[in-house]
Every structure is written in structure tokens, then in C-alpha cells.
Design a protein around this motif. Structure first.
Motif, short mmCIF file in Angstrom:
data_model
loop_
_atom_site.label_atom_id
_atom_site.label_comp_id
_atom_site.label_asym_id
_atom_site.label_seq_id
_atom_site.Cartn_x
_atom_site.Cartn_y
_atom_site.Cartn_z
N GLY A 14 14.92 -14.62 6.06
CA GLY A 14 14.57 -15.88 5.42
C GLY A 14 13.09 -16.16 5.60
O GLY A 14 12.38 -15.39 6.26
N ALA A 15 12.63 -17.23 4.97
CA ALA A 15 11.26 -17.67 5.20
C ALA A 15 11.12 -17.95 6.69
O ALA A 15 12.09 -18.42 7.31
N GLY B 84 9.55 -14.99 6.28
CA GLY B 84 9.44 -13.53 6.28
C GLY B 84 9.92 -12.88 7.55
O GLY B 84 9.35 -11.92 8.04
N THR B 85 11.01 -13.40 8.11
CA THR B 85 11.52 -12.83 9.35
C THR B 85 12.97 -12.36 9.17
O THR B 85 13.69 -12.84 8.30
N GLY C 270 11.16 -16.03 -2.26
CA GLY C 270 10.46 -16.90 -1.33
C GLY C 270 10.42 -16.37 0.09
O GLY C 270 9.92 -17.03 0.99
N VAL C 271 10.91 -15.15 0.31
CA VAL C 271 11.00 -14.63 1.68
C VAL C 271 9.89 -13.61 2.00
O VAL C 271 8.96 -13.90 2.75
N ALA C 272 9.97 -12.45 1.40
CA ALA C 272 9.01 -11.39 1.71
C ALA C 272 9.25 -10.27 0.71
O ALA C 272 10.07 -10.39 -0.20
N GLY D 296 14.70 -11.29 16.72
CA GLY D 296 14.42 -10.64 15.45
C GLY D 296 12.99 -10.20 15.29
O GLY D 296 12.20 -10.21 16.25
N GLY D 297 12.66 -9.80 14.09
CA GLY D 297 11.33 -9.28 13.81
C GLY D 297 10.78 -9.85 12.52
O GLY D 297 11.37 -10.73 11.90
N ARG D 298 9.66 -9.31 12.15
CA ARG D 298 8.99 -9.76 10.95
C ARG D 298 9.31 -8.77 9.84
O ARG D 298 9.31 -7.57 10.07
N ILE D 299 9.60 -9.25 8.66
CA ILE D 299 9.74 -8.35 7.52
C ILE D 299 8.33 -7.95 7.08
O ILE D 299 7.44 -8.79 7.06
N PRO E 187 5.43 -7.93 5.12
CA PRO E 187 5.27 -9.05 4.19
C PRO E 187 4.96 -8.65 2.75
O PRO E 187 5.29 -9.38 1.83
#
Lengths: 341, 341, 341, 341
Positions: free
Chosen positions: A260-261, A263-264, C232-234, D266-269, D271
């Protein structure tokens, strides 16, 4: 209030599981009556549960005055008659899927229950009670991901019996995703399409496997389902929800993973010891109860384990003050008269 | 065989949890007696469980002829006396940690039980019953990873009450890793060292937090434990086993993750529907039993859900044959006399 | 052998990225010529690269004797003419997708190249060079998962420009999965179907988003692709391969995760320091080269860092022998004449 | 500006890697001089790189007027002399660890560089350039996790050469964590303790393996490091940062995983497409440049791939409008004169 007395009808693999479940893990209920079209099987299962007896005819079992409620694990073709009997006798019934084997008889059962004016039937779509599906449902209902748009599902079995045919992939496997869709989205399915790729070379001749099902709900939400029953791997059931503001996947063997926002991706840490170790406490208690009731030695940590822990902690506190390594002092267990490990 | 009749002594947070557990989730047992030094609290809890009554004195509760077994959730300083009473009356007892509050009295309890020649005490180290610790234990005992060499542990709480002091970090938190170490390695701990880094600025003044504990077992295996009780995050308990031929970690919220030859990491897929949905079946049955017993409407999938699934599957089978999208035919529920959703 | 002299045609966002890539990260090549229909933009980009000059007409740039090869990042409608010019001048060309904007002109380019008898065109489907797609390809080609049966793909953008329309979802987004399918399966796509669910409420009016594409290859393998460009996410690109004997997913931000017999999921541990730290070594060297070439101070670990590490290791070796904590001896840096950190 | 001309001293495994790196992946630099104490090895490596020549004496190589900078991959005992020569000749040098083999000579090098008033030495602690360590550093410096408190590290090798001894575990393996600690925390290490568990039965006789190192920094932060060089599994390097407000782990083969309030992991997508496919673009370009420069056929997607994608997308757009499956029209490649796949 006394225990709920249950008649279990049909004690094949599934029904026998349910008998063991009620007898060993469910509180406030007991198996009062067992029935199966194979009387030997019924006797064998009944003998495994104190207080259970066999009733030879399923309708007699339903009507039995010592039966408060019914679990139906009989073959599908017998369901209609047995369900209607439950309704007539006012006995609540938990019916393994399918409700009945065709649409007309299913509708007839719905109508009869409606006429009688009391909900008495529950169908065994157990995924609604799975904690991951419950989390997905809560995520949708909480509105955090906005409007739900799509589901991507996979339903994989390592193998199926030789009798399994292409239509059973739909009726026995897809049926769960049908209910999951209706449960998660809260609306009816308007159309369905089954698409067949080139079959798995390892699948039995004549079995259309895998299949791809595309379902559309009344409001236009799309659901695609991979159905694959000869994977040779394991039992895999996966559902990904795609919403307006994020997506979430369950069934990856790593808990619910969400994206989700801002971006995680990730999940929730079990927030407290109850959630983290609730299962452990339940298992601890059930095993202790069973051992004590049977007069067996408990196999959990014993007094010696409690003593040893105390000795280590005492040394630990000493080290906390001194900052130095501290030897742990434990007596020789053989010096204790009568001690047995 | 009738239900095990249990006296629960001490019904603070933990004891009250256990009362609810026995009453609602444990099969073949019931809470017969409730005791607490706060009589109002005891009354309140007893009133929540049909068939339970209050006994005002803990030793009377233990001696009560209608009590088969005892759960001890009283404050630690009372344990010695209560445990010895259980032993004298031959009542099996499940005692929340600690066994007693010091090494000498713990040893006295061990000795008395040994003299009586019968194991009657189990200590509430519930992690031994957690499925992840059980998997770790099985991994060690199976020998696949060769000789176990080290454990890396982390024990984190988001917060602790103001009364929590540095020694309680050892006695109340580390004690679990003490038992885990003894359980997994099957040997005693020979020495311990507590090392203190610069404290967490967010920790209360005077609380040594975090701490790093280093334990060495009799055969020289090393265990390091991060103890951190003011993280502000969540309840996190993690254990990594390092063996001769691989390592495995639990408590990451993603199941047991193992690393081993030939250079892979990963976990096991839940192998079948029983493992994947066993919890769901249990929950389904318990909620159905509870609703039926209380005369409430069941809240699981009902006959309409069964009918709707049948309608979708019928359309699905038609699409399987035609390859085309098929409209699902569902009657208008309002056309059914008496129907209520 | 001297560096390859490249003309970059079109230096919008993508072309400018490529100029920076060639100048700063690609060995044995340099940007010789820059061209753009906006001459100021061309001048600006050329000025950022030592040795690059602007050529005002794209066909002149292609023909330029100081140009060995061409990178085409111009708008699609100009590609046909420019590609044919590259072919006539025998200049190898790396052409950003699309090859051309319609099937007929694409085929004309293919035919002309075939007539000339020499492969000179590469299309910028860069996913074939991504290490995760390469792993998936190797998994298929290695045969370990048997016959590949299906792909499940998701292609998600957080947002698109206002000019983005429904057909661009197919032409600009799906086109990558088209190439991925052909690359992984090594066969042509025989049919395609686009299914549209109810649109994302957050999508611009008139944009069909999300879409579900179903492609079938010549041999009957199925590919489904979720296309969703207003999440809206990535930026999320995911591909799951389903094979006869296992499945594997990439694009989860956790490396390639595979499921296979005997019922396990997981990935490969980076096997050695080259794989684990290869990127770090490359970055270390490129930054050191750039700093030294520009006469700047290097910003990596310096001699003091080397000295401090030596001091700690010396103390470590002493502790290795004594088993005791050892103080690290480091001189006061201010005592060193001329020292600056 | 012309390419940086580098002398690589020592072309064993590591130095040869660096030669290949500079020649094939690093922009704006070239290997001008190769030196090794084995002259045949030097000749062999130099022959692999156009424009490189052998210089027989390392000090001559450093002094060579055609050398702008030096990479030192020679055995540690020669470093001091060679580093001092680099300083005298004003040649920037990238020196593989260790700086020198003892504290005194390391300090002498630091002092000489300080006297000369110009930073010329960088030490090869390459982890500082690894993107995961960079993320960890950014997380600390960003302050989001508050005060950093501890690091838990693991450094595992599958195997080591027979010559590897217990002190080398400290000097060659732990040294990286020493630099990581100083890099992440920005302060010196004040004390160190090496603790040895019972050794791995599979480790060579006499090798203390595994080891547990405990380091304490000047301000009291604690670092524990598992050092284990005979795991038989893979190369594993893991670092967990524990901060006041959260923790983060790298080296799990799944990217940086963080835990923090409000109880999530968790982690970061990645971007955007640059981050997701930047490596793919670089690889695509380098391979295209190398193929074109060598007059070889490029092996990336060709014009036919571009044409086929166009044909599928055209059918896709038609399906977008009609909602129906559309056959893809592709000409028979054999009908194209001169076509070769």
C-alpha cells in the motif's frame, strides 16, 4: 448448561475428522450419535468416543431425542433428504458442502427453511473461519484499501483420486473460491468462464487440468482462479485482493502480506503474547487435561525444569549486578531421593 | 469418562484467561472452583462460567473433593505452600512460572515430589507447546542440521509496567529463553553473563534495558539473548538455531525459515488441507456449537450461500464444456416466501 | 580497440537516462552525438558529456562517419524512417519500444533487415536482462519444473499522465508482458482477450483501468495479466510461472521465490561474496575512479579507518587467546600532525 | 577528460576480479599497468585487457608516469611499503584490506599521509557501497528509529582454506563488521571480547569456529557477531540494527526488512522503473556495446520480436473494444526473404 449432543452422519475421512474434533478439541459439545451407511465403520468410530452410540438409519439419528444438532458429512446426493429431515425436526445442522448436488434441490431446501421461519442450516465453507481470510475480510470492510476491484486466486492440490473429473474441479475445488468471492465482496456472481490451457502432461488423460476460471460479480468485480489439482507439490490456496488503494495476499505461508501507500510491503507483527502464544496455551492445557484425565504422566516441563530455571535466573541477576560471567549452581539430580527424570 | 474438574487459583489477567480457555476452548475439562485473594474478583469470574463456584481459601480449594486438578496462577511467593499442598493431596497441578521465587524453595518442591514418587507438577513454560518451537525441536532431534551449536534469541516487549525492574528482565523475560535453551538442547546451563549496553533513552530511569545475556551450556553451546522491554513496537520473540549443517529462525511472523545446503532458504508449505485449515474447522465448529447451544442464529454460511454456490458451479460446468462465459441464474431472494438474509 | 561511438537520438527522459548511462556506467563506449527535435534540449544534454556534440538532423546523425552505432529514443512515429536509415548505413541500432507504431511498418522493417542479410536491430525489451527474469528463464530451460503451463502477471503503475488512454495500457504496459511471454515460452502468442472489470473509482474518467488480459500461445499455454496503472502505491511488476512440477514468482521485492516438491517454498542464498557484494565492488570502483579523475577527495573508508580496524582486530586476537574482554588502544587523532578527518 | 590510467598490483583472485571490473564494467578508467610477483600470471592477466602492459617491480609500477592511480591487491605484508610509495608519488590508491598487517605500521601510514596534507588512500571496505548497508546507514542517519542501540551480526562462510586459523577469523572476517560498526555508528570501538562455544565438529582440528564477538563502542553501544566459517551452506552476511524506535535487518536475501511502530514488519517496494530495472538497462547496454564493438550479433530482442509484439498489441486493442478473444495475425517468418532467427 449441558454439552451439546451431536449426531455425526457419515464418518468417512471428513466425518471421522469431525468426530475427533468434537471429542478432543471442541468445548461444550459431545458426539452422542454416529451414523454411516457402512455399519462397521460407524461402530469403529463410535467406539473411539466415550458416550457415543451408533444409530443405523440417518433419519432416525436426526430424529433421536438425545440429539440436539446434526453434522452432515454424508455423500452429496443424500443431503437434500437429510437436510429436510433436520428442518422438520427443528435440528440445527452443519452441512459439509455441497448443500445439495444441484441448483433446484438447493433452492427447495432454501425455500423450506424460509417457510419454517428459522435459520437452521450452516454450510461447511470453513474458509470464512480461517484467520487469514478473516483478516482479508476485515481489511475490505475497514475501507482502508478503498473499493475492492479484483481477486487473483490459486487453488492447487498435489494430486487427486483417479475418479476426479474435470467437472469436479469446478464443483469441489472452485466452489470454495465461489464462496470466498461472495464472502469477501458481499455480492452475487453474475457470470463465469472456464478457460483451459494445454493440460499438464502429468495429469490423467481426460482431466482438464489446470483450468483458469474468470468470474464477474454483479457490480463488475473480476475474480480469476487458477485451478490445478495435479501439481505434485503441496496443498496451496492463495488469494490476492486488489483494491483501489492497495493489495494484500494470503496463503503464501508467511501470513497476510499487504502492499500500500507509501510504497511499502509487509505484515503485522503479532501484537501481544496472547496472539503469539494463544495456540501454545491452548495446546498446553488440552494436553495436560488429557494426560491428567487418563492418569498418565504429563509430558510438559516439570518441577525440575522450574528449579533449573530458578537457578539460572539467580545467577543471571548476580551477573546483572557484577557484570561478570557467573557459574550456575545446580544440584546433582541423583542426590535427590526418588528423583526420576 | 467425565470432564476433569479444575480449580483455578488466582484469577488476575492470566488466571482469568485460563478460566475462559478451559470453559470455551478445552475439551473434557471444566472449571469447578475459582479462588482469588480478592473475593469479589473470584465471584465475578466464577459467575462467568456455568457450574463454577468460589472457594475462599486456596488450600481448601486444593483439598476440595470435587477438584481433580489445580491451575496455579497466584503470585509467585504463594507457590511453594500451594504446590506442597497439591502434592500432599495428590492433585496434579499446572503452575504458572515461576515454580517458586528462589532456588532453595524450588529445590524443596522438587525433593518433596520425588519422595512421593509421582510426577504431579507441570510448569507453565508454554513455548514448548508452540508449533514453531516444536518444529525447531523436531529439526534438532531429526539430526538434519547436525550438532546444534548456538542460539540467537531476541525477546522484546513494547512496554512494561512502571514496577518492572532490571532483575525482572532476567526473572520474567529471560526465564523463557532459559527454558527454551534447556528444552531445545536437552542439557543444563552452566554459566550466564549479562552485558548492558548504553540504555534505551526511552526506558524509565534506572531500568537496565536493553540487556544482552550470554549463556553457556554444560557441553559448551552458546546462547545469546537480546532482552529489550521498552521497544514501543510489538511483542517479538525470535529464536535462531545455528547448527553444524544449517540454521533456522522462528518468530519472524513468516513461519520457520531455514537455511541449509545446497545454499537455499525457505520454509515448508502447509502440506494438506488439515494443516492449512485445521484452525478454521475448529473455529467453525466451536462457534457453531456455541451459537446452537445458546439458541442464537449461527453466523456462518447459510442455505442461501449453499444455493448460490451451486448456481455458480452449474454455470461453471456449462462453461467448461462450451468454453464461453455463462450467465449465472439466481432467483430473486425476495421471491422466496419468508426468506430473511 | 577504441570506445564505441554512439549517437543518441531523442533525449527526453528516457534518452537522457541512456546518455548518463553510457557516459557514467557503461565501459568501452561513449556518447559521440546527441540529437533531439528540441535543439536546446540536445545542446543541454550534449554539454553534460565531455566529447559529445549535437547534430541537428536525425538522419545526418545516423549517417555521421564518427558514429559507430545508434540508440533510438525518439517518438514512435519516427522510428520506421530512422530504423531504415540505420539499416542503409549499416549502423547497429538499439531501438526503444515500440519497433514502429503499427504492424505493417514493423513487418516492413523486419523484411528490409532480412534482405540486407545482417541483424542490426535490437529492441529495448530490457526485462530480458533483468536478473530475476533471467533466473526464471534459466529455471524453465533447465527443465526442473517440467513443462511450463501458465504465467500469472501483474503490471502496476502508481499513476499515469492525463494523456494515457485505454489502448496505451495495452501498447505501453502489456507490451512488456507480451515480450516476457515470448521470451520465457519461446513461442508466439496466438490469441488475446482483454476483460474489463468495473473501473477503479480513482482512475480518470474514460480510462479502462484495471484490465485483465488473457493470452494463449500457439501450444496452448495461458497467460493472465493484471494491468493497473492508477494504484497510487508503487511500480510493481510481478510474474509467476506455473510449471508441471513447481511454480516460481519474481517481483515480490524478495528475490525469486519458488515452490516445488517436497512441499517447500523459498529462494537461493547468494552463494558467494562476488554475487553478494559484486554491486558494492562496482560502485566502490566507479566512485573512486570518478573522484580521483575529478581531483576530488575520495569519500570511502580512509587510512584512519584501516588503522582503527587493525587496532580492534589486534585486541580481538588478544581476547581470542585470553577469553576476556580487551580494551582497544587507539591514538588520539588530534595527536597526529596534519590529520584531518 | 581522458580515462583514468590504473596500475593493478597483485592479480591473484581478487586483483584479477578488479582488472576485469575496470576493463568491462567501470566507465572512464582503464587498466594501464599490471604487476604481480608471479610474472607469468601478470602477463596472462595483462594479455586479457587491450592496452595493458606488465611492469615487473611494484614500486616502478607505482612510479610509472603513465599511471594515474593504483589498486593494491598484493599480500598484506607488502602494503606498508607500497602505500608509502604511493604517498611519495602522489598517486591515489585503493588498497584492499588490511591497510597493513599491524597497528604500528597502519599508524605510520596514517601519519605520513597526514604530514603530506592530502587524502590519497582508500581502504577496500566495500560494504559501505552495498545498497543494503547504505539503506541501513540512511535509516540511522534519518533518525526515524531514534538512538541506535545494538547490532546483531552474522558472518558465515561455507568453507575456508586449510591455512585459515582462528586469528584469521578475527582479522579477515570480523574486520568487516568492525568497519560496519564504525561506519553505521560513527564512533570508535572501545573494547572487544571473543567467546568460543564448543567447536563445530565439521571444522578442522584447531580452528576455533564458530566464535562470538562482543564489541562495545565508546558511547556504550553493543555489537555481537557470530563468526562461522565452516557452515557448508553459503556466504551469509547479516546485520540487524536495533534502535530506540524500531529494528531493521539486512542480508536475509529479501531486501531490508524493518519492524517498527505501529507493530508492522516489511520493506519498501522498488518505487519506480529506474530502481526496478536500472540493472537491466545497464546490462542491456553493456552487452549491446560489447557485441557491436566485437562485430558480433547482438543477442537481445530483435526486429522480429518488435514486430510480433506489435501484432499482439494490435489484437489486444481490438479485444479492448470488442471484449472478445481476438486471433493474433503473424506472417510466416519463412515467407520473408533472407529471414534468419
Amino acid at each position: 448448561m449441558s454439552d451439546l449432543r451431536i449426531a455425526v452422519l457419515g464418518v468417512g475421512m471428513m466425518g471421522a475428522d469431525h468426530v475427533a474434533r468434537i471429542a478432543g478439541r471442541i468445548s461444550n459439545a459431545r458426539v452422542a450419535v454416529v451414523n454411516d451407511y457402512l455399519s462397521e465403520r460407524a461402530e469403529e468410530i463410535a467406539a473411539s468416543v466415550p458416550g457415543a452410540r451408533v444409530v443405523g438409519d440417518p433419519l432416525d439419528a436426526i430424529a433421536d431425542p438425545d440429539v440436539d444438532a446434526v453434522v452432515l458429512a454424508t455423500p452429496g446426493p443424500t443431503h437434500e433428504k437429510q437436510l429436510l429431515a433436520c428442518l422438520e425436526h427443528g435440528k440445527p445442522v452443519l452441512c459439509e458442502k455441497p448443500l445439495t448436488t444441484d441448483v433446484e434441490t438447493s433452492l427447495a431446501v432454501v425455500k423450506r427453511e424460509a417457510e419454517l421461519g428459522k435459520k437452521m442450516i450452516q454450510v461447511g465453507f470453513m474458509r470464512r473461519f480461517d484467520h487469514e481470510y478473516a483478516q482479508l475480510k476485515a481489511l475490505i470492510d475497514g475501507g482502508e484499501f478503498g473499493e475492492p476491484l479484483m481477486l487473483h486466486c490459486a487453488h492447487r492440490n498435489p494430486a487427486v483420486p483417479p475418479s476426479f473429473d474435470s467437472a469436479m474441479v469446478v464443483r469441489d475445488s472452485l466452489v470454495h473460491e465461489v464462496d470466498v468471492t461472495r464472502f469477501l465482496f458481499g455480492e452475487e456472481i453474475a457470470s463465469i468462464q472456464i478457460i483451459m490451457p494445454a493440460p499438464n502432461p502429468a495429469a490423467p488423460q481426460g482431466l482438464a487440468d489446470p483450468q483458469l476460471a474468470i468470474m464477474r460479480t454483479e457490480s463488475g468485480k473480476l475474480v480469476d482462479v487458477e485451478l490445478f489439482v495435479t501439481t505434485g507439490v503441496a496443498y496451496e490456496v492463495r488469494t490476492e485482493l486488489v483494491g483501489e488503494k492497495g493489495s494484500a495476499m494470503i496463503g503464501l505461508d508467511v501470513g497476510l502480506v499487504r502492499k500500500g501507500a507509501p510504497g511499502t510491503w509487509g505484515g503485522r507483527i503479532t501484537p501481544g503474547f496472547r496472539e503469539r502464544f494463544g495456540q501454545a496455551y491452548d495446546t498446553e492445557f488440552q494436553r495436560w487435561v488429557d494426560a491428567v484425565r487418563n492418569g498418565e504422566n504429563v509430558d510438559g516441563p516439570d518441577a525440575w525444569d522450574g528449579y533449573a530455571a530458578a537457578a539460572v535466573c539467580e545467577a543471571g541477576v548476580e551477573s546483572l549486578h557484577s557484570g561478570r560471567p557467573v557459574e550456575v549452581q545446580i544440584v546433582d539430580p541423583d542426590s535427590i531421593k526418588g528423583f526420576r527424570k
